[in-house]
Design an enzyme around this catalytic site. Structure first.
Site, PDB file in Angstrom:
ATOM      1  CG  HIS A  51      42.297  55.007 -92.749  1.00 26.32           C
ATOM      2  ND1 HIS A  51      41.263  54.561 -91.968  1.00 26.32           N
ATOM      3  CD2 HIS A  51      43.240  54.033 -92.693  1.00 26.32           C
ATOM      4  CE1 HIS A  51      41.553  53.380 -91.439  1.00 26.32           C
ATOM      5  NE2 HIS A  51      42.753  53.033 -91.865  1.00 26.32           N
ATOM      6  CB  ILE A  57      37.141  53.790 -91.101  1.00 30.52           C
ATOM      7  CG1 ILE A  57      35.837  53.311 -91.750  1.00 30.52           C
ATOM      8  CG2 ILE A  57      37.444  52.987 -89.833  1.00 30.52           C
ATOM      9  CD1 ILE A  57      35.852  51.869 -92.196  1.00 30.52           C
ATOM     10  N   GLY A  60      42.612  52.847 -86.397  1.00 27.27           N
ATOM     11  CA  GLY A  60      42.652  52.325 -85.029  1.00 27.27           C
ATOM     12  C   GLY A  60      43.905  52.750 -84.288  1.00 27.27           C
ATOM     13  CB  VAL A  61      47.503  53.050 -85.259  1.00 29.00           C
ATOM     14  CG1 VAL A  61      47.783  51.588 -85.544  1.00 29.00           C
ATOM     15  CG2 VAL A  61      47.338  53.833 -86.540  1.00 29.00           C
ATOM     16  CD  GLU A  65      49.890  59.277 -80.536  1.00 24.46           C
ATOM     17  OE1 GLU A  65      50.573  58.237 -80.631  1.00 24.46           O
ATOM     18  OE2 GLU A  65      50.272  60.311 -79.944  1.00 24.46           O
TER      19      GLU A  65
HETATM   20  C1  BDE Z   1      35.544  47.074 -87.671  1.00 22.18           C
HETATM   21  C2  BDE Z   1      36.055  46.960 -86.383  1.00 22.18           C
HETATM   22  C3  BDE Z   1      37.107  47.777 -86.000  1.00 22.18           C
HETATM   23  N1  BDE Z   1      37.623  48.647 -86.858  1.00 22.18           N
HETATM   24  C4  BDE Z   1      37.134  48.760 -88.107  1.00 22.18           C
HETATM   25  C5  BDE Z   1      36.099  47.979 -88.533  1.00 22.18           C
HETATM   26  C6  BDE Z   1      35.580  48.126 -89.926  1.00 22.18           C
HETATM   27  O1  BDE Z   1      34.395  47.902 -90.154  1.00 22.18           O
HETATM   28  N2  BDE Z   1      36.410  48.494 -90.891  1.00 22.18           N
HETATM   29  N3  BDE Z   1      35.959  48.635 -92.136  1.00 22.18           N
HETATM   30  C7  BDE Z   1      36.761  49.021 -93.091  1.00 22.18           C
HETATM   31  C8  BDE Z   1      36.299  49.181 -94.443  1.00 22.18           C
HETATM   32  C9  BDE Z   1      37.191  49.729 -95.353  1.00 22.18           C
HETATM   33  C10 BDE Z   1      36.788  49.904 -96.655  1.00 22.18           C
HETATM   34 BR1  BDE Z   1      38.035  50.603 -97.867  1.00 22.18          BR
HETATM   35  C11 BDE Z   1      35.532  49.560 -97.103  1.00 22.18           C
HETATM   36  O2  BDE Z   1      35.180  49.752 -98.401  1.00 22.18           O
HETATM   37  C12 BDE Z   1      34.641  49.034 -96.163  1.00 22.18           C
HETATM   38 BR2  BDE Z   1      32.880  48.567 -96.709  1.00 22.18          BR
HETATM   39  C13 BDE Z   1      35.039  48.848 -94.838  1.00 22.18           C
HETATM   40  O3  BDE Z   1      34.149  48.337 -93.954  1.00 22.18           O
END
Ligand code: BDE
Length: 148
Positions: A51, A57, A60-61, A65
């Protein structure tokens, strides 16, 4: 129990274990009222492998938790404080409301969970949790737990 609560204390209170114990330390605890916990997020967390590959990252879950586990420590220690023989036997989370994921959490972040009791009943607790990285709000949720 003396503060801070460290890993060896927390495993006496929560049944969770690696890789699912998600709170490292408790620095503040006001029984029946509020608690502050921390998790140091490392690149070696098992969930980062998937992930996401090459883009770690924290799910969020799992932030929620971790907040719930911090709330579980509050409920457990509060029960013990009130003179129940051994504190709680179990805390089951029954509902989540008003969940928001506001900022990504990445390796090297230190998560601070601030959880306050909105209602600390003998059978049902309602908790409001916020997860910060520094002063930045990363996630928040309201949590309802069944305590016995
Ligand atoms: C933003 C607010 C709350 N939680 C997560 C975010 C966030 O920026 N997620 N980003 C995910 C993400 C996943 C992949 Br795979 C990727 O290639 C990229 Br560039 C991302 O920003």
């Amino acid at each position: 129990m003396d503060l801070p609560l460290v890993y060896e204390d927390i495993i006496q209170i929560l049944p969770h274990r690696y890789p699912f114990l998600l709170v490292d330390r408790i620095t503040e605890l006001e029984p029946g009222k509020r608690i502050v916990g921390y998790k140091n997020v490392t690149a070696n967390e098992p969930f980062f492998q998937g992930h996401f590959p090459g883009k770690p990252i924290m799910p969020g879950v799992l932030i929620v938790e971790a907040m719930a586990q911090t709330g579980g420590v509050l409920a457990g220690c509060s029960a013990a404080e009130e003179g129940a023989a051994k504190g709680f036997d179990q805390v089951f989370f029954m509902a989540l409301d008003k969940v928001k994921f506001r900022r990504p959490v990445v390796p090297g972040d230190q998560l601070r969970f601030e959880v306050e009791a909105l209602r600390a009943g003998s059978r049902v607790w309602k908790l409001a949790g916020k997860a910060f990285v520094g002063e930045v709000l990363a996630a928040e949720a309201e949590m309802t737990a069944s305590v016995s």
